[in-house]
Design a protein around this motif. Structure first.
Motif, PDB file in Angstrom:
ATOM      1  N   LEU A 144     -27.817 -21.525 -35.051  1.00 16.51           N
ATOM      2  CA  LEU A 144     -27.423 -21.159 -33.633  1.00 16.51           C
ATOM      3  C   LEU A 144     -25.821 -21.681 -33.987  1.00 16.51           C
ATOM      4  N   TRP A 190     -26.570 -16.068 -34.201  1.00 20.58           N
ATOM      5  CA  TRP A 190     -27.856 -16.245 -34.598  1.00 20.58           C
ATOM      6  C   TRP A 190     -27.985 -15.876 -35.975  1.00 20.58           C
ATOM      7  N   ILE A 200     -25.144 -12.610 -31.108  1.00 15.35           N
ATOM      8  CA  ILE A 200     -26.272 -12.298 -30.378  1.00 15.35           C
ATOM      9  C   ILE A 200     -26.390 -10.789 -29.584  1.00 15.35           C
ATOM     10  N   TYR A 210     -33.033 -12.078 -31.472  1.00 13.31           N
ATOM     11  CA  TYR A 210     -32.675 -13.140 -30.608  1.00 13.31           C
ATOM     12  C   TYR A 210     -33.447 -13.565 -29.663  1.00 13.31           C
TER      13      TYR A 210
END
Length: 212
Positions: free
Chosen positions: A2, A60, A65, A72
């Motif tokens: 992340l 991600w 995302i 995700y």
């Protein structure tokens, strides 16, 4: 992994924070701390794709995302201040319903084991409306045990828990990290994550500062 890059956020005409950048990799836990009102919950909601940022991006595994939305969502478990429980359902029914909505396979036996581990043995078949706030939060946290998501984002997960439940949750989070998971959480107090065998898991800290 992340990755949060140069996030800025405001609510109404009030800027909350600016240029927030951090990363979280497999096998890591990050404690997000900061004074009330600096935007911790807003930051978590942006990370989960539930609120927009003024600027910056969340990635991600290298993709934003927004462009990686389906994968995700499958990789993410978010628990905010609202527990997203149905008061008319029992604790076990809530877990089974949540799994069905998420498209996960969860048996009643697995749900009962998860609830027992969170200290709800004997209360599994009670409707949520007759439970205390602490028992409701334990029910919500039991979903972590049924979740296959590698990334857990938790907003004040230790609130309304007694000492025994706090210790159990610390172990649960530590075990998730030890098995390669990721945890991003807020708490007003320092939190040590310790596995059942007594081995501590390293917790990074990021202090969110508001715009003065």
């Amino acid at each position: 992994m992340l990755s949060i890059s140069q996030l800025s956020c405001s609510r109404g005409n009030k800027p909350l924070f600016t240029d927030v950048s951090l990363t979280l990799q497999a096998g890591q836990a990050l404690h997000l701390e900061g004074d009330n009102g600096v935007g911790k919950t807003s930051l978590l909601r942006i990370v989960c794709g539930l609120s927009p940022a003024d600027s910056g991006e969340v990635r991600w595994h290298g993709q934003t995302i927004q462009h990686h939305a389906t994968a995700y969502r499958a990789a993410l478990f978010y628990l905010g201040h609202g527990l997203s429980l149905k008061e008319e359902l029992t604790a076990v029914e809530n877990l089974l319903s949540d799994a069905a909505v998420a498209g996960r396979t969860l048996t009643q036996t697995q749900a009962l084991v998860a609830l027992a581990r969170m200290g709800l043995r004997g209360r599994e078949h009670l409707p949520l409306r007759v439970m205390s706030q602490g028992q409701k939060r334990r029910t919500a946290l039991a979903r972590l045990l049924a979740s296959q998501a590698p990334l857990w984002v938790l907003d004040e997960p230790f609130v309304a828990l007694d000492t025994q439940a706090v210790d159990g949750l610390r172990v649960l989070l530590a075990e998730h990290v030890a098995h390669g998971g990721m945890v991003l959480f807020t708490s007003h107090q320092p939190v040590a994550l310790v596995r059942a065998d007594g081995v501590a898991v390293d917790v990074q800290t990021y202090r969110l500062k508001g715009v003065s």
